[in-house]
Motif scaffolding. Structure first.
Motif, mmCIF file in Angstrom:
data_model
loop_
_atom_site.group_PDB
_atom_site.id
_atom_site.type_symbol
_atom_site.label_atom_id
_atom_site.label_comp_id
_atom_site.label_asym_id
_atom_site.label_seq_id
_atom_site.Cartn_x
_atom_site.Cartn_y
_atom_site.Cartn_z
ATOM 1 N N MET A 143 -39.276 24.060 97.030
ATOM 2 C CA MET A 143 -38.284 24.656 97.870
ATOM 3 C C MET A 143 -36.917 24.235 97.344
ATOM 4 O O MET A 143 -36.733 23.104 96.893
ATOM 5 C CB MET A 143 -38.474 24.174 99.314
ATOM 6 N N ILE A 144 -35.967 25.138 97.417
ATOM 7 C CA ILE A 144 -34.597 24.860 96.990
ATOM 8 C C ILE A 144 -33.678 25.014 98.198
ATOM 9 O O ILE A 144 -33.734 26.023 98.897
ATOM 10 C CB ILE A 144 -34.178 25.801 95.855
ATOM 11 N N ARG A 164 -40.864 19.714 87.779
ATOM 12 C CA ARG A 164 -40.245 18.741 88.689
ATOM 13 C C ARG A 164 -38.843 19.164 89.092
ATOM 14 O O ARG A 164 -38.091 18.393 89.665
ATOM 15 C CB ARG A 164 -40.209 17.362 88.026
ATOM 16 N N LEU A 165 -38.455 20.381 88.782
ATOM 17 C CA LEU A 165 -37.142 20.939 89.140
ATOM 18 C C LEU A 165 -35.978 20.150 88.547
ATOM 19 O O LEU A 165 -35.013 19.842 89.213
ATOM 20 C CB LEU A 165 -36.975 21.053 90.660
ATOM 21 N N GLN A 169 -40.213 19.148 96.199
ATOM 22 C CA GLN A 169 -41.600 19.438 95.844
ATOM 23 C C GLN A 169 -42.465 19.364 97.098
ATOM 24 O O GLN A 169 -42.152 18.588 98.018
ATOM 25 C CB GLN A 169 -42.110 18.429 94.809
ATOM 26 N N ILE A 170 -43.540 20.118 97.131
ATOM 27 C CA ILE A 170 -44.459 20.086 98.266
ATOM 28 C C ILE A 170 -45.010 18.667 98.425
ATOM 29 O O ILE A 170 -45.454 18.055 97.465
ATOM 30 C CB ILE A 170 -45.596 21.095 98.067
ATOM 31 N N ALA A 178 -43.319 15.976 99.049
ATOM 32 C CA ALA A 178 -42.372 14.915 98.666
ATOM 33 C C ALA A 178 -41.649 14.362 99.891
ATOM 34 O O ALA A 178 -41.440 15.062 100.874
ATOM 35 C CB ALA A 178 -41.361 15.450 97.667
ATOM 36 N N ASP A 179 -41.273 13.093 99.811
ATOM 37 C CA ASP A 179 -40.504 12.455 100.871
ATOM 38 C C ASP A 179 -39.007 12.676 100.704
ATOM 39 O O ASP A 179 -38.253 12.583 101.665
ATOM 40 C CB ASP A 179 -40.776 10.949 100.905
ATOM 41 N N THR A 180 -38.575 12.882 99.477
ATOM 42 C CA THR A 180 -37.158 13.121 99.186
ATOM 43 C C THR A 180 -37.039 14.252 98.182
ATOM 44 O O THR A 180 -37.987 14.598 97.484
ATOM 45 C CB THR A 180 -36.471 11.868 98.598
ATOM 46 N N GLY A 181 -35.839 14.797 98.084
ATOM 47 C CA GLY A 181 -35.572 15.853 97.122
ATOM 48 C C GLY A 181 -34.756 15.330 95.956
ATOM 49 O O GLY A 181 -34.229 14.224 95.994
#
Length: 80
Positions: free
Chosen positions: A1-2, A73-74, A16-17, A19-22
């Motif tokens: 998601m962005i 990993r964006l 990321q699906i 994930a705790d942080t972006g």
């Protein structure tokens, strides 16, 4: 998601699906501005078939392009 964040953050966050942080994909460097690595009111985003990431930046009147480094990993390179 962005996620596009305007205001004083003016950055793009990739999540990321599960994930705790972006990760900050773009902007967020010394707040908003018109430098090559700064955003001022980012808007729409788009990723093309080659993995290039585009951001429309409203108050800078530009579209910023980022080349992919690791799209799984964006992570993206500096703006082009």
């Amino acid at each position: 998601m962005i996620i596009t964040e305007g205001g004083t953050a003016s950055r793009i966050i990739g999540w990321q699906i599960g994930a705790d942080t972006g990760n900050v994909i773009a902007g967020g460097i010394s707040n908003k501005g018109n430098g090559p690595e700064q955003l001022d009111l980012p808007g729409d985003t788009f990723i093309d078939v080659d993995g290039n990431f585009y951001i429309s930046v409203m108050n800078n009147f530009r579209v910023q392009k980022y080349a992919p480094v690791d799209t799984t990993r964006l992570f993206y390179a500096h703006p082009q």
